[in-house]
Design an enzyme around this catalytic site. Structure first.
Site, short mmCIF file in Angstrom:
data_model
loop_
_atom_site.label_atom_id
_atom_site.label_comp_id
_atom_site.label_asym_id
_atom_site.label_seq_id
_atom_site.Cartn_x
_atom_site.Cartn_y
_atom_site.Cartn_z
N CYS A 1 0.82 -1.22 0.00
CA CYS A 1 0.00 0.00 0.00
C CYS A 1 0.85 1.26 0.00
O CYS A 1 0.32 2.35 -0.16
CB CYS A 1 -0.92 0.01 1.21
SG CYS A 1 0.00 -0.08 2.76
N ASP B 1 2.39 2.49 2.56
CA ASP B 1 2.40 3.15 3.86
C ASP B 1 3.73 2.93 4.58
O ASP B 1 4.48 2.02 4.26
CB ASP B 1 1.24 2.63 4.73
CG ASP B 1 -0.08 3.13 4.18
OD1 ASP B 1 -0.06 4.07 3.37
OD2 ASP B 1 -1.12 2.58 4.56
N CYS C 1 -2.75 2.98 7.76
CA CYS C 1 -4.19 2.92 7.99
C CYS C 1 -4.52 2.54 9.43
O CYS C 1 -3.63 2.26 10.24
CB CYS C 1 -4.79 1.88 7.05
SG CYS C 1 -4.26 0.23 7.50
N CYS D 1 -1.20 -5.13 6.56
CA CYS D 1 -0.93 -3.95 7.40
C CYS D 1 -0.20 -4.35 8.67
O CYS D 1 0.63 -3.59 9.18
CB CYS D 1 -2.23 -3.25 7.77
SG CYS D 1 -3.32 -2.99 6.37
FE1 FES Z 1 -1.28 0.46 4.32
FE2 FES Z 1 -2.89 -0.69 6.04
S1 FES Z 1 -3.42 -0.02 4.06
S2 FES Z 1 -0.80 -0.25 6.26
#
Ligand code: FES
Length: 142
Positions: free
Chosen positions: A34, A36, A59, A103
């Site tokens: 993602c 992140d 998230c 995640c």
């Molecule tokens: Fe990226 Fe959860 S969607 S860490």
């Protein structure tokens, strides 16, 4: 699947958010799925993690798993912290929806990266203890 009460609690009231000044180890990892990012700070005394804090650009599931993971390693030895898996963290949170499992990997990887940094700072090769931790810029998230 809805989020468990524990996930919602750790998302709404995350534990150990922030930074540690003069941290003994800092780990930053990115999630290739993602994009992140998670940053983890640890304070270590006599091989025990006395304090841990995290910051994430991630998230709700990443926040909840990191919050729980930091609670699970605080006061533990480095050896025990390295044994913590994202699966154990998810179990402690009563599960995550399957699409959010990736995640939870961020927290586990960030802890390993922080411990790896701790060993490196001490002049010890971390790989025999921690294994290979992917570098943040290897994951292609930014
Ligand atoms: Fe990226 Fe959860 S969607 S860490």
């Amino acid at each position: 699947m809805a989020y468990s009460e524990k996930v919602m609690d750790h998302f709404a009231n995350p534990r150990n958010v922030g930074e540690i000044e003069n941290a003994d180890g800092i780990g930053e990892v990115g999630n290739s799925k993602c994009g992140d990012i998670m940053k983890m700070y640890i304070k270590v005394e006599d091989d025990v993690i006395t304090d841990v804090k995290f910051k994430t650009f991630g998230c709700g599931a990443a926040i909840a798993t990191s919050s729980m993971a930091t609670e699970m390693i605080k006061g533990k030895s480095i050896g025990d912290a390295l044994k913590l898996t994202n699966k154990a963290v998810m179990e402690a949170l009563d599960g995550l929806p399957p699409v959010k499992v990736h995640c939870s990997v961020l927290a586990e990887q960030a802890i390993k990266a922080a411990i790896s940094d701790y060993y490196t700072k001490k002049g010890i090769d971390p790989e025999p203890f921690v294994g290979k931790v992917p570098e943040c810029d290897e994951c292609g998230c930014h």
